[in-house]
Motif scaffolding. Structure first.
Motif, PDB file in Angstrom:
ATOM      1  N   ASN A   1      -4.310 -27.386 -13.833  1.00 17.34           N
ATOM      2  CA  ASN A   1      -4.955 -25.607 -14.494  1.00 17.34           C
ATOM      3  C   ASN A   1      -6.186 -25.334 -13.812  1.00 17.34           C
ATOM      4  O   ASN A   1      -6.459 -24.215 -13.901  1.00 17.34           O
ATOM      5  CB  ASN A   1      -4.457 -25.586 -16.297  1.00 17.34           C
ATOM      6  CG  ASN A   1      -5.609 -26.418 -16.538  1.00 17.34           C
ATOM      7  OD1 ASN A   1      -6.337 -26.896 -15.699  1.00 17.34           O
ATOM      8  ND2 ASN A   1      -5.853 -26.484 -17.835  1.00 17.34           N
ATOM      9  N   LEU A   2      -6.640 -26.026 -12.571  1.00 16.63           N
ATOM     10  CA  LEU A   2      -7.722 -26.125 -12.008  1.00 16.63           C
ATOM     11  C   LEU A   2      -9.127 -25.878 -13.409  1.00 16.63           C
ATOM     12  O   LEU A   2     -10.221 -25.559 -12.687  1.00 16.63           O
ATOM     13  CB  LEU A   2      -7.598 -24.600 -11.654  1.00 16.63           C
ATOM     14  CG  LEU A   2      -7.021 -24.275 -10.424  1.00 16.63           C
ATOM     15  CD1 LEU A   2      -6.657 -23.166 -10.227  1.00 16.63           C
ATOM     16  CD2 LEU A   2      -6.503 -25.044  -9.659  1.00 16.63           C
ATOM     17  N   THR A   3      -9.092 -27.057 -14.440  1.00 23.00           N
ATOM     18  CA  THR A   3     -10.459 -26.901 -14.980  1.00 23.00           C
ATOM     19  C   THR A   3     -10.754 -28.545 -14.525  1.00 23.00           C
ATOM     20  O   THR A   3     -10.359 -29.079 -13.867  1.00 23.00           O
ATOM     21  CB  THR A   3      -9.394 -27.449 -16.606  1.00 23.00           C
ATOM     22  OG1 THR A   3      -8.983 -26.258 -16.746  1.00 23.00           O
ATOM     23  CG2 THR A   3     -11.281 -27.855 -17.142  1.00 23.00           C
ATOM     24  N   VAL A   4     -12.202 -28.139 -14.436  1.00 18.21           N
ATOM     25  CA  VAL A   4     -12.990 -29.136 -14.029  1.00 18.21           C
ATOM     26  C   VAL A   4     -13.044 -30.102 -14.818  1.00 18.21           C
ATOM     27  O   VAL A   4     -14.197 -29.510 -16.129  1.00 18.21           O
ATOM     28  CB  VAL A   4     -13.960 -28.995 -13.209  1.00 18.21           C
ATOM     29  CG1 VAL A   4     -15.307 -30.380 -12.749  1.00 18.21           C
ATOM     30  CG2 VAL A   4     -13.732 -28.148 -12.193  1.00 18.21           C
ATOM     31  N   MET A   5     -13.057 -31.357 -14.915  1.00 16.87           N
ATOM     32  CA  MET A   5     -13.475 -32.489 -15.938  1.00 16.87           C
ATOM     33  C   MET A   5     -14.163 -33.949 -15.678  1.00 16.87           C
ATOM     34  O   MET A   5     -13.455 -34.135 -14.286  1.00 16.87           O
ATOM     35  CB  MET A   5     -12.342 -33.230 -16.800  1.00 16.87           C
ATOM     36  CG  MET A   5     -11.251 -32.222 -17.334  1.00 16.87           C
ATOM     37  SD  MET A   5     -10.106 -32.440 -18.246  1.00 16.87           S
ATOM     38  CE  MET A   5      -8.488 -33.251 -15.725  1.00 16.87           C
ATOM     39  N   HIS A   6     -15.252 -34.289 -16.200  1.00 18.82           N
ATOM     40  CA  HIS A   6     -15.971 -35.555 -15.705  1.00 18.82           C
ATOM     41  C   HIS A   6     -15.647 -36.715 -16.804  1.00 18.82           C
ATOM     42  O   HIS A   6     -15.232 -36.591 -17.942  1.00 18.82           O
ATOM     43  CB  HIS A   6     -17.465 -35.560 -16.400  1.00 18.82           C
ATOM     44  CG  HIS A   6     -18.062 -33.572 -16.202  1.00 18.82           C
ATOM     45  ND1 HIS A   6     -17.339 -32.371 -16.958  1.00 18.82           N
ATOM     46  CD2 HIS A   6     -18.946 -33.494 -14.873  1.00 18.82           C
ATOM     47  CE1 HIS A   6     -18.507 -31.823 -15.948  1.00 18.82           C
ATOM     48  NE2 HIS A   6     -19.764 -32.125 -15.458  1.00 18.82           N
ATOM     49  N   CYS A   7     -15.241 -37.482 -15.855  1.00 18.37           N
ATOM     50  CA  CYS A   7     -15.266 -38.714 -15.902  1.00 18.37           C
ATOM     51  C   CYS A   7     -15.565 -40.879 -15.478  1.00 18.37           C
ATOM     52  O   CYS A   7     -15.992 -40.148 -14.262  1.00 18.37           O
ATOM     53  CB  CYS A   7     -13.560 -38.973 -15.323  1.00 18.37           C
ATOM     54  SG  CYS A   7     -12.766 -38.906 -14.004  1.00 18.37           S
ATOM     55  N   LYS A   8     -15.117 -40.913 -16.801  1.00 19.62           N
ATOM     56  CA  LYS A   8     -15.434 -42.415 -15.575  1.00 19.62           C
ATOM     57  C   LYS A   8     -13.992 -43.395 -15.850  1.00 19.62           C
ATOM     58  O   LYS A   8     -13.223 -43.444 -16.613  1.00 19.62           O
ATOM     59  CB  LYS A   8     -16.553 -43.077 -16.230  1.00 19.62           C
ATOM     60  CG  LYS A   8     -17.892 -42.453 -16.420  1.00 19.62           C
ATOM     61  CD  LYS A   8     -18.951 -43.655 -17.510  1.00 19.62           C
ATOM     62  CE  LYS A   8     -20.359 -42.689 -17.010  1.00 19.62           C
ATOM     63  NZ  LYS A   8     -21.489 -43.376 -17.300  1.00 19.62           N
ATOM     64  N   GLU A   9     -14.190 -43.932 -14.864  1.00 22.59           N
ATOM     65  CA  GLU A   9     -13.051 -45.511 -15.008  1.00 22.59           C
ATOM     66  C   GLU A   9     -13.566 -46.888 -15.088  1.00 22.59           C
ATOM     67  O   GLU A   9     -14.428 -47.138 -15.233  1.00 22.59           O
ATOM     68  CB  GLU A   9     -12.389 -45.298 -13.196  1.00 22.59           C
ATOM     69  CG  GLU A   9     -11.063 -46.051 -13.226  1.00 22.59           C
ATOM     70  CD  GLU A   9     -10.835 -46.183 -11.794  1.00 22.59           C
ATOM     71  OE1 GLU A   9     -10.264 -47.723 -11.477  1.00 22.59           O
ATOM     72  OE2 GLU A   9     -11.295 -45.853 -11.022  1.00 22.59           O
ATOM     73  N   ILE A  10     -12.294 -47.308 -16.143  1.00 21.59           N
ATOM     74  CA  ILE A  10     -12.182 -47.896 -16.770  1.00 21.59           C
ATOM     75  C   ILE A  10     -11.412 -49.249 -16.303  1.00 21.59           C
ATOM     76  O   ILE A  10      -9.962 -48.093 -16.593  1.00 21.59           O
ATOM     77  CB  ILE A  10     -13.004 -48.118 -18.314  1.00 21.59           C
ATOM     78  CG1 ILE A  10     -13.045 -49.097 -18.885  1.00 21.59           C
ATOM     79  CG2 ILE A  10     -11.532 -47.286 -19.463  1.00 21.59           C
ATOM     80  CD1 ILE A  10     -14.146 -49.035 -20.244  1.00 21.59           C
TER      81      ILE A  10
END
Length: 142
Positions: A82-91
């Motif tokens: 939906n074009l929302t930008v999200m911040h994340c980290k991989e684990i």
């Protein structure tokens, strides 16, 4: 081969076949996610064949004893459908469905999001059939 419908599947010798009924018209799966043996939780995921990664919100990570700020991977930005930008980290987390236990890569999203079960680490272990007319997803082990 014996087949059963259930939220918490059981092992069927020689071939593992798991059937998950749609919930409110959506393909859902309940599985156990954990970082360690003492911190685990059964969580419900939307099965998303269009998502590369499994994603959970930061609040779920906290329940599993994971502090977002202490995840060693670099924070990245991703864009949702939906074009929302999200911040994340991989684990890497332990994933368990029936008697199948394995590690999968998970993106911990800083923002509140719906849990998604993505392809990496999961779809390579099963043949997955979406039976849309029947409202059912079937996982069959290789």
């Amino acid at each position: 081969m014996k087949t059963r419908n259930f939220l918490f599947p059981e092992f069927i010798p020689s071939t593992l076949r798991l059937e998950f009924p749609y919930v409110h018209g959506r393909p859902m799966l309940t599985a156990k996610l954990s970082k360690s043996k003492d911190k685990s939780r059964y969580l419900e995921f939307l099965i998303d064949s269009g998502s590369d990664f499994t994603i959970i919100p930061k609040s779920d990570a906290m329940i599993l004893g994971i502090d977002y700020d202490e995840i060693k991977s670099k924070e990245i930005k991703i864009e949702a459908a939906n074009l929302t930008v999200m911040h994340c980290k991989e684990i890497s987390l332990n994933f368990e469905v029936a008697d199948e236990k394995f590690k999968i890569p998970v993106l911990v999203i800083k923002e509140e999001v719906e849990r998604l079960l993505g392809r990496k680490g999961v779809f390579s272990k099963f043949d997955i059939l979406f039976k849309e007319r029947e409202g059912m997803v079937v996982f069959t082990s290789h």
